[in-house]
Design an enzyme around this catalytic site. Sequence first.
Site, PDB file in Angstrom:
ATOM      1  N   TYR A 142      31.600 -24.086  19.301  1.00  6.01           N
ATOM      2  CA  TYR A 142      32.588 -23.084  19.717  1.00  6.01           C
ATOM      3  C   TYR A 142      32.967 -23.281  21.182  1.00  6.01           C
ATOM      4  O   TYR A 142      34.142 -23.420  21.524  1.00  6.01           O
ATOM      5  CB  TYR A 142      32.022 -21.688  19.485  1.00  6.01           C
ATOM      6  CG  TYR A 142      33.004 -20.572  19.743  1.00  6.01           C
ATOM      7  CD1 TYR A 142      34.042 -20.314  18.852  1.00  6.01           C
ATOM      8  CD2 TYR A 142      32.896 -19.767  20.872  1.00  6.01           C
ATOM      9  CE1 TYR A 142      34.947 -19.292  19.083  1.00  6.01           C
ATOM     10  CE2 TYR A 142      33.791 -18.745  21.109  1.00  6.01           C
ATOM     11  CZ  TYR A 142      34.818 -18.495  20.211  1.00  6.01           C
ATOM     12  OH  TYR A 142      35.713 -17.487  20.445  1.00  6.01           O
ATOM     13  N   ASN A 171      34.058 -10.259  25.092  1.00  4.30           N
ATOM     14  CA  ASN A 171      33.659  -9.517  23.884  1.00  4.30           C
ATOM     15  C   ASN A 171      34.616  -8.358  23.594  1.00  4.30           C
ATOM     16  O   ASN A 171      34.872  -7.531  24.467  1.00  4.30           O
ATOM     17  CB  ASN A 171      32.235  -8.972  24.040  1.00  4.30           C
ATOM     18  CG  ASN A 171      31.213 -10.087  24.188  1.00  4.30           C
ATOM     19  OD1 ASN A 171      31.280 -10.867  25.139  1.00  4.30           O
ATOM     20  ND2 ASN A 171      30.291 -10.178  23.254  1.00  4.30           N
ATOM     21  N   GLY A 202      15.732 -10.740  21.656  1.00  2.00           N
ATOM     22  CA  GLY A 202      15.095 -10.891  22.966  1.00  2.00           C
ATOM     23  C   GLY A 202      14.571  -9.545  23.437  1.00  2.00           C
ATOM     24  O   GLY A 202      14.171  -8.699  22.630  1.00  2.00           O
ATOM     25  N   ASP A 203      14.629  -9.332  24.771  1.00  2.00           N
ATOM     26  CA  ASP A 203      14.117  -8.059  25.306  1.00  2.00           C
ATOM     27  C   ASP A 203      15.208  -7.002  25.412  1.00  2.00           C
ATOM     28  O   ASP A 203      14.960  -5.888  25.882  1.00  2.00           O
ATOM     29  CB  ASP A 203      13.436  -8.283  26.671  1.00  2.00           C
ATOM     30  CG  ASP A 203      14.402  -8.849  27.716  1.00  2.00           C
ATOM     31  OD1 ASP A 203      15.630  -8.855  27.473  1.00  2.00           O
ATOM     32  OD2 ASP A 203      13.923  -9.278  28.778  1.00  2.00           O
TER      33      ASP A 203
HETATM   34  N1  UDP Z   1      22.587  -9.206  19.686  1.00  2.14           N
HETATM   35  C1  UDP Z   1      21.506  -8.370  19.408  1.00  2.14           C
HETATM   36  N2  UDP Z   1      21.382  -7.919  18.132  1.00  2.14           N
HETATM   37  C2  UDP Z   1      22.274  -8.195  17.149  1.00  2.14           C
HETATM   38  C3  UDP Z   1      23.369  -9.043  17.437  1.00  2.14           C
HETATM   39  C4  UDP Z   1      23.489  -9.527  18.718  1.00  2.14           C
HETATM   40  O1  UDP Z   1      20.677  -8.070  20.282  1.00  2.14           O
HETATM   41  O2  UDP Z   1      22.069  -7.712  16.015  1.00  2.14           O
HETATM   42  C5  UDP Z   1      22.754  -9.697  21.070  1.00  2.14           C
HETATM   43  C6  UDP Z   1      22.949 -11.203  21.185  1.00  2.14           C
HETATM   44  O3  UDP Z   1      21.707 -11.874  21.257  1.00  2.14           O
HETATM   45  C7  UDP Z   1      23.751 -11.287  22.474  1.00  2.14           C
HETATM   46  C8  UDP Z   1      24.570  -9.997  22.500  1.00  2.14           C
HETATM   47  O4  UDP Z   1      23.918  -9.123  21.588  1.00  2.14           O
HETATM   48  O5  UDP Z   1      22.883 -11.302  23.589  1.00  2.14           O
HETATM   49  C9  UDP Z   1      26.000 -10.196  22.062  1.00  2.14           C
HETATM   50  O6  UDP Z   1      25.979 -10.936  20.863  1.00  2.14           O
HETATM   51  P1  UDP Z   1      27.273 -11.145  19.979  1.00  2.14           P
HETATM   52  O7  UDP Z   1      26.879 -11.986  18.804  1.00  2.14           O
HETATM   53  O8  UDP Z   1      27.926  -9.844  19.710  1.00  2.14           O
HETATM   54  O9  UDP Z   1      28.303 -11.930  20.897  1.00  2.14           O
HETATM   55  P2  UDP Z   1      28.171 -13.111  21.966  1.00  2.14           P
HETATM   56  O10 UDP Z   1      28.559 -12.472  23.239  1.00  2.14           O
HETATM   57  O11 UDP Z   1      26.757 -13.598  22.010  1.00  2.14           O
HETATM   58  O12 UDP Z   1      29.108 -14.149  21.466  1.00  2.14           O
END
Ligand code: UDP
Length: 308
Positions: A142, A171, A202-203
């Site tokens: 991507y 986003n 993660g955290d």
């Molecule tokens: N994320 C999360 N739980 C979820 C989905 C995403 O904690 O169920 C976190 C993901 O690891 C990232 C952030 O939310 O740090 C945004 O993820 P998303 O997939 O929405 O978009 P990105 O900005 O990563 O493309």
Amino acid sequence: MNILITGGAGFIGAHLTSKLVHMGHTVTVVDNLYTSRLSNLTSVSSQITFIEADVTTWIPNQLFDQIYNLACPASPVHYQHQPISTLKTSVIGTLNLLEHAAATGARLFQASTSEVYGDPTIHPQPENYWGNVNPIGIRSCYDEGKRAAETLCGDFARTRHVEVRIARIFNTYGPMMRADDGRVVSNFIVQALQNNPITLYGDGRQTRSFCYVSDLVDGCIRLMNSDLQATPINLGNPGEFTVTDLAHKIIALTQSTSPLTYLPLPQDDPKVRRPDITAASTLIGWTPSISLDSGLIPTIEYFRSIIS
Ligand code: UDP
């Protein structure tokens, strides 16, 4: 104007299609329906031409004044499921559209992304930051595809005099996201409405900046109709929230009893992200107007209507 929107049945594409139709334009949508849905276009279906096709192999042989290129899966879950198609869509699809624009005089809007900044070492991200992207990781299909598409736009502008506008979209959320989109806003709302555990990766201290879709579409149209030739412009809401903040907001707004659960952080997940929107604000007069709390309310109502 006669306008082509590739990816026009997707989440942002469908909002853009609807807005341009309501502004009185003649709109053709080309979409391969990989992650998008025809039902997103129900409200304007009698007013547009819809063609199911893949921009890597086919684009309409017609004259358009403007082309918005939004074709590409954008959720990490979906773009990583078909990584080679994802890269081809950004590179070959954009190349095909630029050749068409060069031959016909159409202006091309390229939907680029905050992902060109990768896991950023400068915060917030201005457009002159070159980014920190892993070229061989799971997000690369991507990120590098969108970066190469920007390169193509610059080269077609310089050598073939094509009019190009480049938006780096951060986003974005709102009604018409898929319940199984896999992104944080849709996941958390669906989990909260079903009182299932909220999945923090993660955290939960990583940050994102969330822009409501109507603000974003307004920015896209302003940029397309500006004179900012081949100049990438960040479009996003500069409000910055941790993923944990987002979970608490959604739990409160849905009055959910969902507990929080912690899962591993995906590889190369950016730790922070926030747009510097000085350029959008000063050059095209755009700043988003809808706060996260205000935008989450209609988004939650939409998900309530589709999952109950
Ligand atoms: N994320 C999360 N739980 C979820 C989905 C995403 O904690 O169920 C976190 C993901 O690891 C990232 C952030 O939310 O740090 C945004 O993820 P998303 O997939 O929405 O978009 P990105 O900005 O990563 O493309």
